[in-house]
Design an enzyme around this catalytic site. Structure first.
Site, PDB file in Angstrom:
ATOM      1  N   THR A   1       3.056   2.056 -96.845  1.00 42.95           N
ATOM      2  CA  THR A   1       2.301   0.863 -97.249  1.00 42.95           C
ATOM      3  C   THR A   1       3.266  -0.267 -97.576  1.00 42.95           C
ATOM      4  OG1 THR A   1       0.478   0.095 -98.660  1.00 42.95           O
ATOM      5  CG2 THR A   1       2.133   1.465 -99.719  1.00 42.95           C
ATOM      6  N   ASN A   2       2.800  -1.315 -98.230  1.00 43.49           N
ATOM      7  CA  ASN A   2       3.665  -2.432 -98.617  1.00 43.49           C
ATOM      8  C   ASN A   2       3.206  -2.969 -99.976  1.00 43.49           C
ATOM      9  OD1 ASN A   2       1.590  -4.562 -98.176  1.00 43.49           O
ATOM     10  ND2 ASN A   2       1.730  -3.790 -96.085  1.00 43.49           N
ATOM     11  N   HIS A   3       3.890  -4.044-100.438  1.00 41.49           N
ATOM     12  CA  HIS A   3       3.663  -4.520-101.812  1.00 41.49           C
ATOM     13  C   HIS A   3       2.483  -5.477-101.961  1.00 41.49           C
ATOM     14  CE1 HIS A   3       7.125  -2.660-103.576  1.00 41.49           C
ATOM     15  NE2 HIS A   3       7.929  -3.187-102.664  1.00 41.49           N
TER      16      HIS A   3
END
Ligand code: C5P
Length: 404
Positions: A210-212
């Site tokens: 995933t990412n931030h």
């Protein structure tokens, strides 16, 4: 009899100790004439400039300036929850510093700390105080905390000097407040697609890539577009942020493939699409059915490309549809963003770079540049994500009007 565009809206005015406090008297009158319910709180020094009785009479509500009174020890919490908008006007250098530091030694500062509504400051001070590094620092901190700064005027000051530091005029403030609390329903009758948040690409039943992305920008956009009359379909990846406007239908998704499917379903009936999601470019080629076991010293993952949602829907774009996307770049920002604008057939791309402090993932603020298909560029200063959403909505309103 004025119009009543602010009927039922609750506005809390915070007055601090500057000669400009007399202008808040006029603002109070204008807001009440517009139908708003107004309450006024003052710092102790503000009462030296204008009598609380003047505000009580005009606002038709008691003016408060004591942090503690026997009957109302908790009134800061009550006022902070009551208001739809808290405007501190005039905001002195002293009050700005108290707010920036989180001090709580008067009623106005206590209410600021308790307020759940948007908070605006309209500063008023001498030009040297306004340009002093300490004031710059305090102002930047407040903006980073989500406070909106109303621009100061440039001209003659009470000291006799001339320059920036004049408080905004009451009529201009009324216009800003009206625009914010009672925006024209320019998107009435239109459906709008917004993708937002991160995506999660499963490796196995317990792990994912995933990412931030926090989803805050897309959610702020969904609320803003709905406030202006749109029926919003928010296709939202796993994020803590959630919209509050009843005109927003949230379609929760997890992976990029799911996001693509949900977005493609609603896209044909939408007049506007905003691609604010941080979609994973790649996903694992396979998702293991059981937990991947720890084995050797290294592990290779094979990744395959995810669909580019903005690009695929851009390819299906109809003449009257207006499309906006985001670009988060680390370098050569504008050039790269323009390439994406063209490749994805967008009408607007909102660029933010990770080099700007306060911009990007997770924060409540953003510093953006708009690039449009007609080759225009508009650069903005650091703002809260809610304000950025309002700027984007303004731009989209113009683009929709210009579309056939
Ligand atoms: O190419 P890049 O990912 O930088 O482009 C960003 C823009 O494209 C954003 O508006 C983002 O929401 C959209 N996008 C998308 N699907 C992807 C990748 C990006 O919709 N797979």
């Amino acid at each position: 009899m004025g119009n009543t565009s602010l009927a039922g809206r609750k506005i809390l005015l915070g007055v601090s100790g500057s000669i400009a406090a007399y202008k808040t008297v006029f603002l109070t009158r204008l807001l009440v004439r517009e139908g708003a319910e107004v309450r006024v709180i003052m710092t102790p020094s503000a009462a030296a400039f204008v009598s609380p009785l003047t505000f009580s009479t005009l606002s038709r509500n008691p003016t408060r300036h004591e942090l503690m009174s026997e009957s109302e020890w908790h009134n800061h919490v009550e006022l902070g929850l009551w208001a739809d908008l808290f405007v501190i006007v005039p905001a002195t250098a002293h009050t700005l510093s108290g707010m920036a530091e989180g001090r709580c030694d008067n009623l106005l500062l206590a209410v600021y700390l308790s307020a759940r509504c948007p908070v605006w400051v309209a500063p008023a001070m001498d030009l040297d105080m306004w340009s002093h590094p300490a004031t710059r620092r305090n102002m930047a901190r407040l903006v980073a905390d989500g406070v909106r700064q109303i621009d100061v005027g440039d001209g003659e000051l009470a000291s006799g000097l001339s320059g920036p530091g004049r408080v905004a005029e009451p009529e201009a403030l009324l216009e800003e407040i009206r625009h914010f609390l009672a925006p024209a329903p320019v998107f009435e009758g239109m459906e709008v697609l917004i993708t937002a948040g991160p995506t999660r690409e499963a490796l196995d039943p317990v792990r994912f890539l995933t990412n931030h992305s926090s989803g805050k920008m897309g959610v702020a956009l969904a609320d803003e577009m709905a406030r202006r009359g749109a029926r919003v379909h928010l296709v939202l990846g796993p994020a803590a942020a959630a919209p509050c406007h009843p005109g927003v239908e949230t379609i929760p998704v997890v992976s990029a493939t799911e996001m693509m499917e949900a977005a493609a379903t609603v896209f044909p009936r939408c007049r506007i699409a905003i691609f604010a999601a941080a979609v994973a470019d790649y996903r694992p080629a396979t998702t293991a059915t059981g937990k991947i076991k720890k084995q050797g010293d290294s592990l290779s993952l094979e990744l395959v490309k995810n669909p580019d949602i903005a690009a695929s829907l851009g390819a299906r774009k109809q003449k009257d549809q207006v499309l906006a996307g985001f670009a988060l770049e680390t370098d050569a920002g504008e050039e790269e963003a323009r390439k994406k604008l063209k490749a994805k057939r967008l009408d607007l791309i909102v660029l933010n770079t990770l080099q700007d402090a306060g911009a990007g993932f997770g924060t409540d603020t953003n510093k953006v540049t708009f690039l449009t298909a007609d080759n225009k560029t508009r650069r903005f200063g650091l703002k809260s994500k809610k304000e950025v959403a309002a700027d984007i909505a303004d731009e989209l309103a113009c683009l929709v009007q210009a579309a056939p």
